[in-house]
Design a protein around this motif. Structure first.
Motif, short mmCIF file in Angstrom:
data_model
loop_
_atom_site.label_atom_id
_atom_site.label_comp_id
_atom_site.label_asym_id
_atom_site.label_seq_id
_atom_site.Cartn_x
_atom_site.Cartn_y
_atom_site.Cartn_z
N ARG A 123 25.66 20.17 40.78
CA ARG A 123 24.96 20.52 39.54
C ARG A 123 25.17 21.99 39.20
O ARG A 123 25.46 22.35 38.06
N TRP A 124 25.00 22.84 40.21
CA TRP A 124 25.15 24.28 39.98
C TRP A 124 26.59 24.60 39.58
O TRP A 124 26.83 25.42 38.68
N LEU A 125 27.57 23.95 40.22
CA LEU A 125 28.97 24.20 39.93
C LEU A 125 29.31 23.82 38.50
O LEU A 125 29.94 24.61 37.76
N LEU A 171 20.24 24.76 35.14
CA LEU A 171 20.60 23.35 35.17
C LEU A 171 21.55 23.03 34.03
O LEU A 171 21.44 23.59 32.95
N PRO A 172 22.51 22.13 34.27
CA PRO A 172 23.40 21.73 33.17
C PRO A 172 22.62 20.96 32.13
O PRO A 172 21.65 20.27 32.44
N ARG A 205 28.77 27.89 31.85
CA ARG A 205 28.31 29.24 31.53
C ARG A 205 29.45 30.23 31.45
O ARG A 205 29.42 31.17 30.66
N ASN A 206 30.46 30.04 32.28
CA ASN A 206 31.58 30.98 32.33
C ASN A 206 32.76 30.54 31.48
O ASN A 206 33.87 31.07 31.65
N ARG A 212 36.35 30.15 43.24
CA ARG A 212 35.29 31.14 43.49
C ARG A 212 33.91 30.56 43.19
O ARG A 212 32.96 30.79 43.94
N MET A 213 33.79 29.80 42.12
CA MET A 213 32.50 29.19 41.80
C MET A 213 32.12 28.12 42.81
O MET A 213 30.95 27.98 43.18
#
Length: 501
Positions: free
Chosen positions: A45-47, A4-5, A53-54, A90-91
């Motif tokens: 949220r995941w994006l 989670l962010p 993270r990246n 890609r994400m």
């Protein structure tokens, strides 16, 4: 477990107001629970967490929305550097695959790429979202804020990265101001506040974009809260911006303007952003109710001001009876007595079909395509396919090969929905036709829908919500509800209609 962010970044500063907003937002997330989130909200949220993270710098533009609880209207604007656009795609693809989100359309125009997303959850809630990814802020395609400007000095608010306060206020104000001269009160007051609080930074930004003289004029208009003065300065500000851009980089600026013109005017003619949906069916099948439901459900995803409901045909050519007799003898798409007159002969029927086919051929590029290319939703109440099932309504002789041939020449909408219901339900709604004729039309419409892959059968027996669910699945290519059971279901032509009769 999906990452989670962060809900609040302690490095963002000690602003008490932002802290209270973040705490409230975090409490809302915990109270609502992750299971209540829509797949599109989960994907967003995941994006955003994956971008963090990246180490892909990004900021959320346009206002101060709460994410991921996205509003039903509007879109999500993100800014990323050009070198990170491929990684972002890609994400985004991984996020969509992870949560069952469909990419409906993708459009790239210079520094802007738009992703139209659609998803339906287990409770059959349909949600649409447009993600606009900016690598620069542009005016008619010419950049005036680079990705470096948008990403520099970003802060954390409500758990997500936002631009610097001056840049954020200017981006909100400059978009409508430069594109159409609109001056919104909230955007004007917000920019006036940052000009007052950070005069040096704000004037430097305005001067770099518009030049010193124009920057001073805009600052004075903001300080005086003069909406009229700013509105009158819109064209001069846009002209000053473009002149400065062409003077500094003439070749690149010309290339951006030409690319913008092609993307805005030429390419939509071949790859339009809007949709044309035709709804056909017998009287009482639920067409009007479904059209109203579609307009409400799809309003957030399309420009409502450009769309609308079209009766049967584009209407560029006048009604044939009005042309011959000087007055309309019946409605274009439906009337209280559908079969009030005998059909014309073979020659008259062919003449009628040819006249109205010409209306489709000429009216489509002149009346439909200009709206369709501007991301509009156009709904046809009946279409040329009604000729094949109920030609007598249009005073055409049944079974004529020339009528069927002319009907096939008409431009095809993006989706055609065939409304159907049991005979008892249809007769309870409308009784303009005899029961035997209503039954014949129900069977004929269903047979037509099953014989052509571009037609989708929508049952209105179970209510408007179920019909809307079927219609949205057909429009966006999503699997319909209980798709695994549909193959084993009885044929409605031989089942519900004949049983109700």
């Amino acid at each position: 477990m999906e990452p989670l962010p962060p809900e609040h970044d302690p490095r963002a500063g000690s602003n008490a107001h932002e802290d209270r907003e973040t705490v409230t937002h975090s409490e809302t997330i915990r109270a609502r629970g992750r299971r209540d989130l829509h797949p599109i909200e989960r994907a967003v949220r995941w994006l955003l967490a994956a971008l963090d993270r990246n180490d892909v710098p990004s900021v959320v533009l346009r206002g101060d929305r709460e994410l991921p609880f996205l509003p039903e209207e509007g879109d999500l604007d993100l800014a990323v550097a050009p070198r990170h656009r491929a990684r972002f795609e890609r994400m985004l693809a991984r996020a969509m695959q992870r949560y069952g989100v469909r990419l409906v359309a993708q459009h790239t125009s210079g520094a802007l790429t738009q992703y139209q997303l659609h998803a339906v959850d287990g409770q059959r809630r349909h949600r649409h979202l447009c993600i606009d990814v900016h690598t620069a802020e542009t005016c008619f395609g010419v950049p005036f804020l680079t990705a470096h400007d948008l990403l520099q000095g970003r802060t954390r608010r409500r758990g997500h990265a936002r631009p610097d306060a001056v840049v954020s206020a200017f981006v909100d104000f400059a978009g409508p101001f430069l594109s159409g001269g609109a001056v919104r009160e909230d955007y004007m007051s917000r920019l006036a506040t940052v000009v007052e609080q950070r005069p040096a930074q704000a004037r430097a930004l305005l001067g770099r974009v518009f030049g010193t003289q124009m920057a001073n004029e805009l600052a004075d208009g903001l300080r005086a809260a003069s909406r009229g003065r700013l509105f009158r300065a819109a064209k001069r500000a846009r002209r000053a911006l473009l002149w400065r851009a062409f003077a500094a980089r003439p070749v690149r600026s010309l290339r951006h303007v030409l690319a913008f013109g092609y993307a805005a005017r030429v390419r939509p003619l071949f790859a339009p952003r809007g949709k044309v949906i035709a709804i056909i069916g017998t009287d009482g099948a639920g067409k009007t109710t479904l059209i109203d439901a579609l307009r409400r459900a799809l309003a957030p995803a399309f420009r409502a001001s450009e769309g609308g409901v079209v009766k049967l045909r584009p209407g560029l050519l006048p009604q044939l009876d009005r042309l011959v007799h000087g007055r309309a003898t019946y409605g274009a798409s439906e009337c209280r007595v559908p079969h009030r007159a005998r059909p014309s002969g073979a020659f008259g029927s062919t003449l009628r079909a040819a006249w109205y086919a010409a209306d489709y051929a000429l009216g489509w590029p002149l009346r439909i395509l200009p709206r369709r290319r501007r991301n509009a939703l156009i709904l046809f109440d009946r279409y040329v396919d009604d000729w094949l099932v109920d030609p007598e309504r249009f005073r055409m002789r049944p079974g004529l090969a020339t009528v069927r041939w002319l009907a096939r020449l008409a431009p095809r909408p993006d989706a055609t929905l065939v409304c159907t219901a049991s005979l008892r339900t249809v007769r309870a709604r409308k009784r303009e036709l005899e029961a035997r004729e209503t039954l014949r039309q129900l069977e004929a419409y269903e047979a037509l829908a099953r014989s052509r892959p571009d037609l989708h059968l929508v049952s209105t027996d179970a209510g408007v919500e179920h019909a809307l669910d079927l219609a949205l699945c057909a429009i966006f290519g999503a699997p319909p509800p209980d798709a695994s059971k549909s193959e084993a279901a009885p044929d409605p032509v031989n089942g519900q209609h004949r049983q109700a009769a």
